[in-house]
Motif scaffolding. Structure first.
Motif, PDB file in Angstrom:
ATOM      1  N   CYS A 180       0.968  -1.081  -0.440  1.00 42.39           N
ATOM      2  CA  CYS A 180       0.244   0.452   0.233  1.00 42.39           C
ATOM      3  C   CYS A 180       1.084   0.914   0.103  1.00 42.39           C
ATOM      4  CB  CYS A 180      -1.063   0.300   1.004  1.00 42.39           C
ATOM      5  SG  CYS A 180      -2.509  -1.427   1.433  1.00 42.39           S
ATOM      6  N   TYR A 181       0.733   2.280  -0.778  1.00 43.65           N
ATOM      7  CA  TYR A 181       1.384   3.488  -0.743  1.00 43.65           C
ATOM      8  C   TYR A 181       0.869   4.857  -0.809  1.00 43.65           C
ATOM      9  CZ  TYR A 181      -0.038   4.104  -5.656  1.00 43.65           C
ATOM     10  OH  TYR A 181      -1.019   4.315  -6.624  1.00 43.65           O
ATOM     11  N   LEU A 182       0.924   5.551  -0.467  1.00 44.73           N
ATOM     12  CA  LEU A 182       0.826   6.930  -0.557  1.00 44.73           C
ATOM     13  C   LEU A 182       1.662   8.144  -0.488  1.00 44.73           C
ATOM     14  CD1 LEU A 182      -1.548   9.531   0.513  1.00 44.73           C
ATOM     15  CD2 LEU A 182      -0.340   9.473   3.002  1.00 44.73           C
ATOM     16  N   ALA A 183       1.367   8.743  -1.800  1.00 41.78           N
ATOM     17  CA  ALA A 183       2.209   9.888  -2.535  1.00 41.78           C
ATOM     18  C   ALA A 183       1.705  11.584  -2.244  1.00 41.78           C
ATOM     19  CB  ALA A 183       2.160   9.526  -4.193  1.00 41.78           C
ATOM     20  N   MET A 184       2.704  12.220  -1.458  1.00 40.13           N
ATOM     21  CA  MET A 184       2.456  12.976  -0.914  1.00 40.13           C
ATOM     22  C   MET A 184       3.729  13.945  -1.277  1.00 40.13           C
ATOM     23  SD  MET A 184       2.430  11.591   3.277  1.00 40.13           S
ATOM     24  CE  MET A 184       3.780  10.387   2.943  1.00 40.13           C
ATOM     25  N   ARG A 185       3.740  14.844  -1.505  1.00 38.41           N
ATOM     26  CA  ARG A 185       4.860  16.888  -1.703  1.00 38.41           C
ATOM     27  C   ARG A 185       5.462  16.567  -1.038  1.00 38.41           C
ATOM     28  NH1 ARG A 185       4.076  23.375  -0.818  1.00 38.41           N
ATOM     29  NH2 ARG A 185       5.437  23.755  -1.705  1.00 38.41           N
ATOM     30  N   TYR A 186       6.926  16.317  -2.239  1.00 39.25           N
ATOM     31  CA  TYR A 186       8.229  16.270  -1.172  1.00 39.25           C
ATOM     32  C   TYR A 186       8.064  17.699  -0.331  1.00 39.25           C
ATOM     33  CZ  TYR A 186      13.478  16.425   0.019  1.00 39.25           C
ATOM     34  OH  TYR A 186      13.916  16.087   0.663  1.00 39.25           O
ATOM     35  N   ILE A 187       8.593  17.690   0.665  1.00 35.64           N
ATOM     36  CA  ILE A 187       8.727  19.007   1.628  1.00 35.64           C
ATOM     37  C   ILE A 187      10.395  19.295   1.806  1.00 35.64           C
ATOM     38  CG2 ILE A 187       8.744  20.510   3.391  1.00 35.64           C
ATOM     39  CD1 ILE A 187       5.726  20.054   1.960  1.00 35.64           C
ATOM     40  N   HIS A 188      10.783  20.144   0.812  1.00 36.17           N
ATOM     41  CA  HIS A 188      12.818  20.621   1.440  1.00 36.17           C
ATOM     42  C   HIS A 188      12.471  21.128   2.764  1.00 36.17           C
ATOM     43  CE1 HIS A 188      14.066  19.609  -2.565  1.00 36.17           C
ATOM     44  NE2 HIS A 188      12.195  19.944  -3.678  1.00 36.17           N
ATOM     45  N   GLY A 189      13.281  20.045   3.611  1.00 37.35           N
ATOM     46  CA  GLY A 189      13.237  20.711   4.952  1.00 37.35           C
ATOM     47  C   GLY A 189      13.788  19.527   5.998  1.00 37.35           C
ATOM     48  N   ALA A 190      13.374  19.830   7.205  1.00 41.43           N
ATOM     49  CA  ALA A 190      13.154  18.777   8.339  1.00 41.43           C
ATOM     50  C   ALA A 190      12.268  18.977   9.418  1.00 41.43           C
ATOM     51  CB  ALA A 190      14.867  19.450   9.432  1.00 41.43           C
ATOM     52  N   ASN A 191      11.922  17.572  10.267  1.00 40.40           N
ATOM     53  CA  ASN A 191      10.818  18.243  10.447  1.00 40.40           C
ATOM     54  C   ASN A 191      11.614  19.084  11.844  1.00 40.40           C
ATOM     55  OD1 ASN A 191      12.353  16.558  12.949  1.00 40.40           O
ATOM     56  ND2 ASN A 191      11.096  14.734  11.317  1.00 40.40           N
ATOM     57  N   LEU A 192      10.639  19.251  12.551  1.00 41.29           N
ATOM     58  CA  LEU A 192      10.341  20.151  13.584  1.00 41.29           C
ATOM     59  C   LEU A 192      11.483  19.713  15.383  1.00 41.29           C
ATOM     60  CD1 LEU A 192      10.283  22.797  14.858  1.00 41.29           C
ATOM     61  CD2 LEU A 192       8.020  22.100  16.457  1.00 41.29           C
ATOM     62  N   LEU A 193      11.472  18.433  14.841  1.00 38.09           N
ATOM     63  CA  LEU A 193      11.950  17.842  16.011  1.00 38.09           C
ATOM     64  C   LEU A 193      13.476  17.682  15.398  1.00 38.09           C
ATOM     65  CD1 LEU A 193      12.885  15.967  18.938  1.00 38.09           C
ATOM     66  CD2 LEU A 193      12.467  14.126  17.102  1.00 38.09           C
ATOM     67  N   GLN A 194      13.874  17.274  13.962  1.00 35.08           N
ATOM     68  CA  GLN A 194      15.691  17.598  14.422  1.00 35.08           C
ATOM     69  C   GLN A 194      15.894  19.473  13.960  1.00 35.08           C
ATOM     70  OE1 GLN A 194      14.199  16.388  10.387  1.00 35.08           O
ATOM     71  NE2 GLN A 194      15.268  14.582  10.218  1.00 35.08           N
ATOM     72  N   VAL A 195      15.671  20.229  13.796  1.00 34.53           N
ATOM     73  CA  VAL A 195      15.377  21.860  14.023  1.00 34.53           C
ATOM     74  C   VAL A 195      15.666  21.582  15.080  1.00 34.53           C
ATOM     75  CG1 VAL A 195      14.789  23.738  13.276  1.00 34.53           C
ATOM     76  CG2 VAL A 195      13.996  22.659  12.287  1.00 34.53           C
TER      77      VAL A 195
END
Length: 740
Positions: free
Chosen positions: A103-118
């Protein structure tokens, strides 16, 4: 987009990329972004949509066979595909592999990082940045709450921060709860993330939207302290007023919390302002003692009395709380951070334009360039989407950053300065003062992007079309064009006025097709399935390249495409200018009077095979006159099909009327199904119990192939236009043309 990569969610059994590639051939895997106990996420290229980059979330064979995991994944996909909000990660497609192993879900690729990584990289965020992040998350949450959904897993790892823009996206609705449905998890069963989940959620009890309020409070606390909740041990934010807000948000009793996530953030912002004012008052030894002391304070700080209300109302609302008159028709105001804004009030717009022109000339910045929301050294209209409010200039010189802007309606020019080190904060503050939306894409821009025949879209300047409310520029699909742009208008009159100005400036002769226009200069109306949808203009540009501009009036959009070779550019336009066709057809039908289809039109559509019942509209009066003259008939037009671009179907009151319009010859000619020379034929037919007459012809001037036929039983006549290959037309007619 990326997922939480914390160790406690990672498993050794990663999905095999080769097997995924074989089962999902429409996507080319680039690299793995994350791996959790639930799924794997890959950066991938969507091969069916211009190789756009997507974040491809995949549930592997082992978990697909587990009903609970599969149900959760499918449920997340359904929710994701229906959510539309600027601060929710957009989803493009979802499904399963042909063998039902993935099963798959294709989403927009966000160039960046999640807030935890920040937070792990930078530590605690400043108050302004925290509020900016929280406000966007709150907007997304309140929007989902209005739809009856509760996220239930709000945490830094599920908040994406886009690189370069700072735009925030909420993601991962895998355990979201729909309050209109039965509970996904029984009472006593906990789903969520420890330390970020509310007490009632952790206990497996009943929850409502206020559980997300609690979680957002935890996220804000993490941002301000730089310490995750499990390690916080009572760590405070160093802002007592802010701590009171967070204590309310994270109250044990949901009834004591804020009523919405937006209310929480606005309470936080107000606490931040009160804190700054308290520190400023203490440092200056000043205490406000009613109206009298306010007037005295204004006199001390600004050298003049407090402004009258009529004058104060002409400056941005965010700057009205701390103002004084520093000179005739000049107000000096301070924002919550202490920045001084000097506003000159004028009696007419001409004076505003003259004062602003002097500022631009002094700055050395050329007009209509850059974007003050992303970098200094720019001048442009604002806001970047929506009706224009004025113009803005931003630049840095000699260690000082300056921003100057006009308010056309209020007839004001305002100037603010700050040290160059605070340039980004100054420009961000300006966006807040003027309520100018600067994060790309806005709702209007996203609406324009949904119509674009291109990828990698970015914001387009609206200076060339000042009445537009949004614009984007994209890398075009296909061949023959270098750049394509789309501009959205708030009304049809505004669109027509703007396009009329382009035609007048080009001095283009009317009624001239671009493909054959001398000097690639001409304009004419264009249609879809015979329905007039707008005007097209082709012209050379001052830079020596070529441009085609066109209107799509049902969609309130002007398109613009550039290139260098006339035939290649007009060829691109012919293929791509109506993309996506379904949106145009829906708009045409929505604006039809009466609404399409009527009951009679719906009955006729039911007799057209599904393969040819595509993008159907009501025929234009000119198309109907061409096909049936004044004979009463119900008509629909569909296309493109595998045999012809445009197919018109008409149902008559009786077979005699149909035959009179079709015009039967006294003798049988050649059978079109035998592909006669020149594709010229006229013969009766019988198939599947249906009888009628089939005619084929070729337009000598253009080479266009045509078919027309009748159905005696239904009293229907059909005409197929703009065909090219006789074999393809007959094959289509035999299997998919109808009526049935």
């Amino acid at each position: 987009m990326a997922e939480d990569e914390t160790a406690n969610e990672t498993e050794d059994g990663a999905l095999d990329e080769e097997h995924i590639a074989l089962r999902l051939p429409d996507y080319r895997l680039v690299r793995r972004l994350s791996e959790t106990r639930m799924s794997s996420v890959f950066l991938a290229e969507d091969l069916k949509n211009g190789q756009r980059q997507v974040a491809l979330k995949v549930l592997g064979p082992d978990l697909v066979r587990v009903p609970g995991f599969r149900a959760r994944f499918e449920r997340e996909s359904r929710i994701a595909l229906t959510l539309e909000h600027p601060n929710v990660v957009p989803s493009h497609a979802a499904g399963e592999s042909a063998d039902k192993q993935l099963c798959y879900l294709a989403m927009r690729y966000i160039h960046g990082a999640n807030l935890l990584q920040v937070l792990n990289e930078r530590g605690a965020l400043g108050m302004d940045e925290t509020i900016a992040v929280a406000r966007q998350v709150a907007a997304a949450l309140d929007s989902t709450h209005e739809r009856g959904l509760i996220h239930r897993d709000v945490k830094p790892a599920n908040i994406m921060v886009e690189e370069g823009t700072g735009h925030v996206y909420l993601c991962d609705f895998g355990i979201a709860k729909d309050t209109a449905l039965t509970r996904l998890t029984a009472v006593g069963g906990f789903v969520g993330t420890p330390y970020y989940s509310s007490p009632e959620q952790a206990a497996g009890g009943e929850i409502d939207h206020r559980t997300d309020v609690y979680s957002l409070g935890r996220v804000i606390q993490h941002c301000l302290t730089g310490v995750s909740p499990e390690l916080a041990n009572g760590t405070r934010s160093r802002y007592p007023l802010v701590d009171r807000v967070l204590l309310k948000a994270m109250s044990k009793d949901p009834a004591d919390r804020h009523a919405s996530c937006g209310e929480l953030v606005e309470d936080l912002a107000a606490a931040r302002v009160r804190g700054v004012r308290r520190r400023r008052t203490t440092a200056g030894g000043l205490v406000a003692l009613g109206v009298v002391m306010v007037l005295v304070l204004a006199s001390v700080i600004f050298g003049g009395p407090a402004p009258e209300k009529a004058a104060l109302d002409r400056v941005p609302a965010a700057l009205r709380g701390d103002c004084g008159v520093s000179a005739p028709a000049v107000l000096s105001c301070r924002d919550s951070a202490g920045r001084e804004a000097v506003s000159e009030l004028f009696s007419d717009r001409a004076a505003v334009a003259a004062a602003y022109a002097r500022a631009v000339e002094t700055s050395g910045v050329a007009r209509t360039q850059g974007d003050c929301s992303t970098a200094t050294g720019a001048e442009h209209r604002y806001p970047v989407t929506g009706p224009a409010q004025g113009r803005v200039l931003c630049y840095s010189r000699d260690g000082v950053s300056v921003i100057v802007w006009t308010s056309d309606e209020a007839r004001v020019v305002t100037r603010v300065e700050a040290p160059t080190a605070d340039d980004a904060a100054l420009r961000q503050a300006w966006a807040g003062w003027t309520s100018a939306t600067t994060v790309f894409p806005t709702d209007d821009e996203r609406a324009v992007m949904s119509l674009a025949a291109g990828t990698e879209c970015k914001r387009a300047s609206l200076d060339g079309l000042p009445t537009a409310v949004a614009g984007v520029t994209c890398v075009p699909y296909g061949q023959g064009a270098q750049e394509v742009s789309y501009y959205r208008f708030a009304s049809l009159p505004a669109l027509r006025d703007a396009f009329g100005a382009l035609v007048n400036d080009a001095r283009a002769p009317s009624g001239t097709a671009c493909a054959s226009a001398p000097g690639f200069l001409g304009t004419q109306r264009h249609d879809w399935l015979g329905v007039d949808v707008g005007q097209v203009l082709c012209r050379p540009t001052p830079s020596g390249s070529l441009a085609m501009e066109w209107t799509m009036e049902p969609l309130s959009v002007i398109g613009r495409v550039g290139g260098t070779v006339p035939a290649a550019l007009s060829g691109w336009w012919s293929q791509w200018h109506v993309a996506p066709v379904s949106r145009l057809v829906d708009a045409i039908n929505a604006q039809s009077a009466p609404p399409f289809p009527t009951a009679q039109e719906r009955s006729l559509l039911a007799h057209i095979p599904a393969a040819s019942r595509v993008h159907c509209v009501r025929p234009s009066p000119s198309q109907k006159w061409r096909d049936v003259s004044a004979t009463p008939a119900v008509g629909v037009v569909c296309g493109r099909t595998s045999g012809a671009e445009l197919v018109a179907y008409y149902q008559f009151q009786d077979a005699a009327s149909m035959r009179a319009v079709h015009g039967l010859s006294s003798t049988e000619g050649k059978d079109c199904r035998d592909l006669p020379a020149g594709f010229e034929g006229d013969h009766s037919y019988s198939r599947g119990g249906t009888t009628g007459h089939l005619r084929c012809s070729t337009v000598k001037e253009t080479g266009e192939r045509m078919l027309s036929w009748t159905d005696d039983r239904l009293a229907v006549r059909a005409v197929a236009y703009r065909g090219t290959d006789p074999y393809a037309m007959i094959d289509w007619w035999t299997h998919d043309a109808g009526p049935i």
